[in-house]
Write an enzyme that holds these catalytic residues in place. Structure first.
Site, PDB file in Angstrom:
ATOM      1  N   LYS A 295      11.629  87.615  29.702  1.00 50.88           N
ATOM      2  CA  LYS A 295      11.642  86.944  27.933  1.00 50.88           C
ATOM      3  C   LYS A 295      12.137  88.312  27.337  1.00 50.88           C
ATOM      4  O   LYS A 295      10.579  89.045  27.119  1.00 50.88           O
ATOM      5  CB  LYS A 295      11.110  86.274  27.252  1.00 50.88           C
TER       6      LYS A 295
ATOM      7  N   GLU B  58      11.390  80.160  18.009  1.00 55.05           N
ATOM      8  CA  GLU B  58      10.063  80.251  16.970  1.00 55.05           C
ATOM      9  C   GLU B  58      10.175  80.415  15.968  1.00 55.05           C
ATOM     10  O   GLU B  58      10.898  80.907  15.656  1.00 55.05           O
ATOM     11  CB  GLU B  58       9.225  81.331  18.230  1.00 55.05           C
TER      12      GLU B  58
HETATM   13  O1  KIV Z   1       3.920  86.253  23.772  1.00 60.73           O
HETATM   14  C1  KIV Z   1       4.339  84.781  23.891  1.00 60.73           C
HETATM   15  O2  KIV Z   1       3.443  84.177  23.804  1.00 60.73           O
HETATM   16  C2  KIV Z   1       5.098  84.038  23.079  1.00 60.73           C
HETATM   17  C3  KIV Z   1       5.319  83.075  22.894  1.00 60.73           C
HETATM   18  C4  KIV Z   1       4.377  82.837  21.475  1.00 60.73           C
HETATM   19  C5  KIV Z   1       6.493  82.201  23.227  1.00 60.73           C
HETATM   20  O3  KIV Z   1       6.487  84.754  23.291  1.00 60.73           O
END
Ligand code: KIV
Length: 262
Positions: A112, A181
């Protein structure tokens, strides 16, 4: 639960159903998440906050992400493992390729990245080389200092349009999932309906294709959980029961309630 794949997540969306995601950072909690049939396990850089006690995710390093990904990997049989690329580990395409490979070798099945249109070349380069990508838009915590704090994003029409346009560009570049988010629920709904890939919301209303929460927030043990989270331990006698209830409420649409939305 059968082993989760991106194709399965896409077919859940295509059939009009929802799925659940949660963060985990170690073997023991990963086992519980997997046992509760939660579809996606996010090794989030939120470990900076909830494991290390940092104020932001910025201090988290690639080595730390690889270490936690590897520990989670050993606890998971079925759930799809998504790992965050930490701050400045994907500033250029060569950096992103090198560092994503380290997370994949540590056990991630997808990485991600936080950011919009500027990441399209990176997303293309990663996906072309077989590394699935989840984009992250809206409140992107690694940019907290640029954003001026942890604030709701996409509140006016121009800002919302920019997020939708970024999301479409990243989907075209090859992203297979999107996390959004802290945005108004109307924007969460628009994103889910205008993209083919599943949209996972956190503080993005009840109309996204999935929800994600930070584990410690939903267990009621973090320092001040955000408005969009819910303490599932308050109604459960075990962590496993809390995780199962969370998943059931996401799948049924009972979570998030209006009080968890912007
Ligand atoms: O790091 C994390 O937990 C996240 C979430 C807030 C989506 O990116």
């Amino acid at each position: 639960m059968t082993t989760m794949s991106i194709e399965t997540l896409k077919s859940i969306k295509a059939s009009g159903n929802k799925f659940a995601a949660i963060t985990a950072y170690d073997y023991s909690f990963a086992k519980l998440v997997d046992k509760a049939d939660i579809e996606v396990t996010l090794v989030g850089d939120s470990l900076g906050n909830v494991i290390q006690g940092q104020r932001t995710t910025i201090p988290v390093t690639l080595d730390e992400m690889a270490y936690h990904t590897n520990n989670v990997r050993r606890g998971i049989q079925s759930s799809l493992i998504l790992s965050d690329m930490p701050f400045m580990s994907y500033g250029t395409v060569p950096q992103a390729l090198e560092n994503a490979a380290i997370l994949m070798q540590a056990g991630a099945q997808m990485v991600k990245l936080e950011g919009g249109e500027w990441l399209s070349e990176t997303v293309y380069a990663l996906t072309e080389r077989g590394i699935p990508v989840c984009a992250h838009l809206g409140l992107t915590p690694q940019s907290v200092h640029k954003l001026g704090g942890f604030k709701v994003q996409g509140k006016d029409a121009n800002a919302a349009d920019k997020i939708v346009s970024d999301a479409k560009i990243l989907e075209s570049a090859g992203a297979d999932l999107l996390v959004v988010e802290c945005v108004p629920s109307t924007l969460g709904k628009e994103l889910a309906s205008s993209l083919n890939i599943p949209v996972i919301g956190i503080g993005a209303g009840s109309d996204t294709d999935a929800q994600v929460l930070v584990l410690q927030d939903m267990l009621g043990i973090s320092d001040g959980a955000p408005k969009f989270s819910k303490n599932y331990m308050a109604q459960s006698s075990s962590i496993e029961e809390a995780l199962r209830t969370y998943r059931n409420e996401v799948l049924s649409g009972a979570f998030p309630e209006p009080k968890h939305q912007f």
